[in-house]
Write a protein that holds these residues in place. Structure first.
Motif, short mmCIF file in Angstrom:
data_model
loop_
_atom_site.label_atom_id
_atom_site.label_comp_id
_atom_site.label_asym_id
_atom_site.label_seq_id
_atom_site.Cartn_x
_atom_site.Cartn_y
_atom_site.Cartn_z
N GLU A 485 93.54 -5.28 -50.06
CA GLU A 485 92.46 -4.86 -50.97
C GLU A 485 92.99 -3.79 -51.92
O GLU A 485 93.65 -2.84 -51.50
CB GLU A 485 91.29 -4.27 -50.18
CG GLU A 485 90.61 -5.24 -49.23
CD GLU A 485 89.64 -6.18 -49.94
OE1 GLU A 485 89.55 -6.11 -51.18
OE2 GLU A 485 88.97 -6.95 -49.25
N ILE A 544 80.06 3.18 -50.76
CA ILE A 544 81.27 2.53 -51.28
C ILE A 544 81.82 1.62 -50.19
O ILE A 544 81.52 1.80 -49.00
CB ILE A 544 82.35 3.55 -51.73
CG1 ILE A 544 82.75 4.48 -50.58
CG2 ILE A 544 81.89 4.33 -52.92
CD1 ILE A 544 83.92 5.40 -50.94
N SER A 545 82.62 0.65 -50.57
CA SER A 545 83.17 -0.31 -49.61
C SER A 545 83.92 0.41 -48.51
O SER A 545 84.57 1.44 -48.75
CB SER A 545 84.12 -1.28 -50.32
OG SER A 545 83.45 -1.97 -51.35
N HIS A 546 83.85 -0.15 -47.30
CA HIS A 546 84.44 0.51 -46.13
C HIS A 546 85.93 0.79 -46.31
O HIS A 546 86.44 1.81 -45.84
CB HIS A 546 84.21 -0.33 -44.87
CG HIS A 546 85.03 -1.59 -44.83
ND1 HIS A 546 86.28 -1.66 -44.25
CD2 HIS A 546 84.79 -2.83 -45.34
CE1 HIS A 546 86.76 -2.87 -44.38
NE2 HIS A 546 85.87 -3.61 -45.04
N LYS A 548 87.45 1.61 -48.92
CA LYS A 548 87.69 2.70 -49.87
C LYS A 548 87.42 4.08 -49.27
O LYS A 548 87.78 5.09 -49.86
CB LYS A 548 86.82 2.51 -51.12
CG LYS A 548 87.10 1.24 -51.91
CD LYS A 548 86.12 1.10 -53.07
CE LYS A 548 86.35 -0.23 -53.80
NZ LYS A 548 85.34 -0.42 -54.87
#
Length: 582
Positions: A485, A544-546, A548
């Motif tokens: 990612e 926020i996305s995990h 990140k």
């Protein structure tokens, strides 16, 4: 054919260009935007541009150095410039010779900048923080024939470092140095009144020229050409030796004209607090060159940087405009809030030099009363390629770096060099009058930076929207790849800046055996506040996305920075990795 347009004509033409209506163009499909303009580029050299402004505003205050209460009008400044230029000619320096300048932002620095430009010398900006080996490398790389240096600054003792590289200076006469390690160097000129062995005093050089040399200075104005090199600025060198970006009169005079236009310098007489150092392109072009082409007053609180002095100077000098990096603005806002300072005349601010978090922009607007304009570019592009318009809506002003300046092209490309559709991430590239001649004496590095079509490769990841606004996501080399990612540090920093207790934050990637990299955050908490790692991670969850969310959190009181207040993330990575044994 090259047409000569007087500076006053150029200024008048510029007045119609500082506001662009959204309806003027069709929506973009691909990420390419050309900043158009109703006027031609200027062919003026630095010396001619300054002379025109001096003739227009002879008695206007031009420079203010608050630390020692030095003030110069444009006519007084011009006299000093030509006296130093004549003195340098008397020493035997001639057009094309390289001359270094080493020290913080002082009156002598600015006089040197314009004196060298008046007679066609190429000014080499030496970082005030350079140590002996770095200074020696820079001077040898470009073949400096002379250097003008301050004596000391902070912990730096410049004369001792000069003696270390050229010990022969202890036994030679002024101007007769024969350095074994720096064979081109012949002349050392020290600022201040103290006399050092083997060197000239700055004041002695100022008084060395006579009527003959003054006449030569004036004659030079007709022989210098706009495409002559005028300046060499060394890049940061975080991935090897620094490279000397070589800029011409045409590069930086036009960039100054276009920067000033976007700020609104053609409409008003501004008093500008310049916090950024002169050795850097931001201070030298947006600062003193805008002063020279627009007749603005440039104010320096101290030779280096001190947020408390900046706040005092904004009030005492009734400054209308402020320049700074995001870190500088954070510091100034913190100090202003601590003493409840009010700024009645301040209306404009320019922020550049590193990513500008949304919350920081809002805070500056609120605390200082400005409407901050974000600028973007690099040393290699003179420096600005993108800049806000004054009438841009807040959504664009806080989330993008604006549109291309006039006569500048920007595009976003993929790894194959193909232009991507709008709102697609890729490398930001720029082309136009602003692109440097190249890196001095380094064809290989120049070819890596500028392709055969003239595009300068910035190394930044960005997106362009349908109107041509550019959003910079981060440096390609700073992007974190966690388990496949992509994590852009700027995005995480922007989010963490929304936490009410965080004063500043920097995000980096640290090595991880399983995932490749993990996210780490260095956080500076606001004065009087307390935070824990658990609070930070809880604040991030669901917002926020995990992948990140920072795994590692370090609370700090400061960050490793350069003289221009740019954060040195490579040093953060080294230090944090060592602490964790990664």
């Amino acid at each position: 054919t090259l047409y000569h347009y007087p500076l006053t004509h150029t200024r008048n033409a510029l007045k119609s260009n500082n506001i662009e209506l959204p309806t003027q163009r069709a929506k973009l499909v691909n990420s390419y935007y050309h900043g158009t303009s109703p006027f031609p580029l200027s062919d003026l050299t630095l010396g001619k541009a300054l002379q025109q402004t001096v003739e227009k505003y002879p008695d206007r205050e031009c420079l203010v150095f608050c630390e020692n209460d030095q003030r110069l009008t444009f006519s007084e400044f011009m006299i000093e410039v030509d006296k130093l230029a004549a003195g340098l000619l008397k020493l035997g320096l001639k057009q094309g010779d390289r001359i270094g300048i080493w020290g913080p932002s002082t009156r002598d620095w600015v006089v040197t900048q314009f004196a060298t430009g008046r007679i066609g010398l190429i000014l080499v900006n030496v970082n005030p923080a350079y140590q002996t080996s770095e200074m020696e490398y820079a001077l040898r790389k470009v073949g400096c024939k002379a250097i003008i240096s301050d004596v000391t600054y902070k912990t730096q003792n410049y004369y001792d470092m000069i003696r270390e590289t050229s010990p022969e200076i202890d036994f030679c006469q002024e101007g007769q140095l024969k350095s074994h390690r720096s064979s081109c160097l012949e002349n050392f000129i020290m600022m201040g009144e103290k006399h050092f062995p083997g060197t000239y005093r700055f004041s002695d050089v100022m008084n060395a020229g006579g009527p003959k040399e003054i006449a030569q200075v004036h004659n030079c104005q007709s022989s210098l050409q706009m495409d002559d090199p005028i300046n060499i600025q060394f890049t940061s060198g975080t991935t090897g030796h620094p490279k000397g970006a070589t800029l011409t009169h045409h590069n930086i005079i036009n960039n100054a004209l276009l920067i000033g236009n976007r700020i609104g310098f053609d409409d008003d007489h501004d008093r500008v607090l310049c916090q950024v150092p002169l050795y850097h392109c931001f201070g030298m072009v947006a600062g003193t060159l805008c002063m020279a082409v627009y007749g603005q007053t440039m104010v320096f609180a101290v030779a280096g940087y001190d947020p408390a002095a900046s706040v005092r100077t904004l009030i005492a000098e009734n400054c209308t405009t402020i320049f700074g990096t995001p870190t500088m603005y954070i510091d100034v806002c913190s100090h202003a809030e601590s003493i409840n300072a009010k700024f009645t005349g301040l209306t404009k601010g320019v922020m550049a030099g590193s990513p500008c978090p949304i919350e920081v922009i809002h805070r500056v607007d609120r605390v200082l009363g400005t409407k901050v304009q974000v600028a973007y570019g690099s040393t290699e592009t003179s420096p600005v390629t993108c800049f806000m318009f004054r009438n841009d809506p807040d959504e664009k002003r806080t989330t993008t770096v604006g549109k291309a300046l006039a006569n500048t092209e920007n595009r976003i490309v993929d790894v194959a060099g193909k232009i991507v559709p709008v709102n697609t991430a890729g490398e930001v590239q720029s082309r136009g009058y602003c692109v440097m001649v190249g890196y001095w004496n380094d064809k290989e590095k120049t070819a890596e930076a500028i392709d055969d079509q003239g595009w300068y490769h910035t190394g930044d990841i960005g997106e362009m929207d349908e109107e041509g606004y550019v959003r910079v996501i981060g440096r390609i080399k700073d992007m974190i790849i966690r388990g496949g990612e992509n994590v852009y540090p700027t995005e995480v920093e922007d989010f963490l800046h929304t936490h009410p207790k965080i004063d500043d934050v920097q995000v980096i990637g640290l090595p991880d055996k399983r995932l490749g990299e993990e996210v780490a955050a260095w956080i500076r908490v606001k004065e009087g506040e307390k935070l824990t790692e658990k609070e930070i991670k809880e604040y991030c969850k669901g917002k926020i996305s995990h992948f990140k969310i920072p795994k590692y959190i370090k609370f700090v009181t400061d960050f490793p920075i350069t003289v221009t207040r740019k954060v040195q993330k490579f040093k953060m990575r080294e230090e944090h990795s060592k602490e964790l044994g990664l």
